[in-house]
Design an enzyme around this catalytic site. Structure first.
Site, PDB file in Angstrom:
ATOM      1  N   LYS A 129     -29.938 -87.720  -5.553  1.00 54.96           N
ATOM      2  CA  LYS A 129     -30.072 -88.133  -6.954  1.00 54.96           C
ATOM      3  C   LYS A 129     -30.701 -89.509  -6.958  1.00 54.96           C
ATOM      4  O   LYS A 129     -30.633 -90.244  -5.979  1.00 54.96           O
ATOM      5  CB  LYS A 129     -28.690 -88.216  -7.612  1.00 54.96           C
ATOM      6  CG  LYS A 129     -28.724 -87.939  -9.089  1.00 54.96           C
ATOM      7  CD  LYS A 129     -28.757 -86.452  -9.356  1.00 54.96           C
ATOM      8  CE  LYS A 129     -29.003 -86.135 -10.814  1.00 54.96           C
ATOM      9  NZ  LYS A 129     -28.772 -84.708 -11.074  1.00 54.96           N
ATOM     10  N   ASP A 169     -33.780 -85.472 -14.900  1.00 48.17           N
ATOM     11  CA  ASP A 169     -32.373 -85.486 -15.324  1.00 48.17           C
ATOM     12  C   ASP A 169     -32.403 -86.200 -16.679  1.00 48.17           C
ATOM     13  O   ASP A 169     -33.465 -86.238 -17.322  1.00 48.17           O
ATOM     14  CB  ASP A 169     -31.501 -86.214 -14.273  1.00 48.17           C
ATOM     15  CG  ASP A 169     -30.009 -85.933 -14.460  1.00 48.17           C
ATOM     16  OD1 ASP A 169     -29.543 -84.849 -14.081  1.00 48.17           O
ATOM     17  OD2 ASP A 169     -29.290 -86.792 -15.020  1.00 48.17           O
TER      18      ASP A 169
HETATM   19  N1  GLU Z   1     -31.004 -82.915 -12.631  1.00 50.16           N
HETATM   20  C1  GLU Z   1     -30.790 -81.496 -12.497  1.00 50.16           C
HETATM   21  C2  GLU Z   1     -29.414 -81.256 -11.946  1.00 50.16           C
HETATM   22  O1  GLU Z   1     -28.501 -81.979 -12.262  1.00 50.16           O
HETATM   23  C3  GLU Z   1     -31.919 -80.801 -11.767  1.00 50.16           C
HETATM   24  C4  GLU Z   1     -32.233 -81.296 -10.405  1.00 50.16           C
HETATM   25  C5  GLU Z   1     -33.487 -80.677  -9.768  1.00 50.16           C
HETATM   26  O2  GLU Z   1     -34.115 -79.831 -10.374  1.00 50.16           O
HETATM   27  O3  GLU Z   1     -33.772 -81.069  -8.639  1.00 50.16           O
HETATM   28  O4  GLU Z   1     -29.143 -80.319 -11.236  1.00 50.16           O
END
Ligand code: GLU
Length: 450
Positions: A129, A169
């Protein structure tokens, strides 16, 4: 829930000491460790390999300065991060969050959750993240672009299609990914799938935009059908948030025959007893980047109430929290229960506090944690990586069918793990155990150095 097991308690206490002042990270770790009690009893080999002690520590965390020039010509400085949490089962994968609240604790909790979520999808992706304490809401288009370029200049050094693949996100959609991908491409001189959530013109995947919300409804549909021989048809639904996840959860819920009566943003919520008109929400949020309040000015009969927490006082059968962490506390949970809610499925990451989850548990509400029910977004991201590697793209129907199958499999794997480890139907325990086991086996197989 609390710790039954002395070993897990001691690991958690060490985590508390080492990460003091990081409440979101500690909350996420506590929930997973509490679930692992039956695993520790059955798998002493994993305890002996120190898997849990290793999993509570991110593999790598990069913090960096993001300096950029605003429209007045003044220098601005933000703080950026990438938490490369775990790469046991695949390249680091997870979104970027741009929001003033972003800090190390929030990104570590999100990276930790992502590791288990990505494992649950059954696809070969590790957990990560990142983001920055940047607020795009009061910025011009040019400022957002310059910020994203500066952010990506540093990020480029740490990512790549086989290393780490960021996505969106909160506060990061196709616009921001576009500016970051453009900068990545300029610096690396390579057109590779180092980001997902890309525009369809530049290697993006069909269904990626809709994936988290659609996937959430597919999950709920499978859960209702398997456990209660029921469906979303005819249900009254409340969806918090009005970002990407909320909009497409509402769209799919309506397509499956439910009526979505309320949505929100961080200022307040709207109630429309006739069912939310999503075309109006999309216009306000996706085109104008405005506030949800405008909905009540445009749709006769709709009511706007300031304060986003009030949305949980709206009577519903199904609640889909799709806004942010800890948005449902014990008071909200009790209100939902008193109003007869039968399903709470998380579209956001960790939107329910531990106390709220306990209330759902003790009132036999069907409850699914975000790491299971919101995994559709990252699952389609992984399908985007796959299409990029093949230099090929699948049709909407092909991707949608894969998403539906992945969500059903996640539900069944979590359910099965809950049964196998003695907590039948508890999807928190089931999802944590199923997600953990795959990562743990990979870590054990690869030896101790991370
Ligand atoms: N931010 C999204 C999640 O919480 C997607 C992450 C992504 O597609 O890599 O899963």
């Amino acid at each position: 829930m609390s710790f039954q097991n002395q070993y897990l308690l001691s690991v958690y206490q060490a985590v508390c000491q080492r990460n003091a002042g990081e409440p979101e990270f500690l909350q996420a770790v506590q929930e997973v460790l509490e679930s692992l009690d039956p695993v520790v009893k059955k798998r002493p080999d994993l305890v002996a390999s120190g898997i849990i002690e290793r999993l509570v520590e991110p593999e790598r965390m990069i913090q960096f300065r993001v300096s950029w020039i605003d429209d007045k010509g003044e220098v601005r400085v933000n703080r950026g991060w990438r938490v490369q949490y775990n790469s046991a089962i695949g390249p680091y994968k997870g979104g970027l969050r741009l929001h003033p609240s972003v800090n190390a604790s929030i990104l570590k909790f999100l990276g930790f959750e992502q590791t288990f979520k990505n494992s649950l999808t059954g696809l070969p992706i590790g957990g990560a993240k990142g983001g920055a304490d940047f607020n795009s809401r009061d910025k011009s288009e040019g400022e957002v672009m310059r910020f994203c370029q500066s952010f990506a200049t540093e990020l480029t050094k740490h990512i790549g299609a086989d290393t780490d693949v960021p996505a969106g996100d909160i506060g990061v959609g196709s616009r921001e990914i576009g500016y970051m991908f453009g900068q990545y491409k300029r610096l690396s001189n390579e057109f590779t799938g180092a980001f997902t959530g890309k525009s369809l013109y530049s290697g993006g995947s069909l269904v990626r935009k809709e994936a988290t919300g659609y996937g959430l409804c597919y999950f709920v549909q499978e859960m209702l059908s398997y456990i209660k021989q029921d469906s979303l048809e005819g249900k009254t639904v409340v969806v918090s948030g009005s970002g990407n996840v909320a909009i497409y959860a509402s769209e799919k819920a309506a397509q499956l025959g439910a009526k979505v009566v309320a949505m929100s943003d961080s200022n307040g919520y709207i109630y429309d007893e006739n069912g939310i008109d999503l075309a109006v929400v999309k216009q306000i949020k996706e085109v104008e980047r405005g506030r949800i309040k405008l909905y009540a000015e445009r749709v006769p009969g709709a009511v706007y109430t300031p304060g986003c927490g009030g949305i949980w006082s709206v009577k519903c059968d199904v609640a889909l929290p799709c806004a942010t962490q800890n948005e449902i506390n014990s008071e909200h949970a009790q209100q939902l229960v008193n109003n007869g809610v039968s399903v709470v499925a998380e579209g956001a990451n960790m939107p329910c506090t531990p106390e709220a989850i306990e209330i759902f548990r003790s009132n036999h509400v069907l409850y699914s944690p975000g790491k299971a029910s919101n995994a559709g977004g990252v699952a389609v991201s992984s399908l985007e990586m796959c299409q990029n590697s093949m230099r090929y793209s699948w049709s909407f129907e092909e991707v949608d069918a894969k998403l539906k199958e992945i969500m059903a499999t996640i539900f069944h794997n979590a359910y099965q793990a809950s049964e196998e480890f003695g907590h039948k139907g508890d999807l928190v325990i089931g999802a944590n155990i199923a997600g953990f086991l795959k990562v743990a086996e990979a870590m054990k197989w690869q030896g101790v150095a991370y």
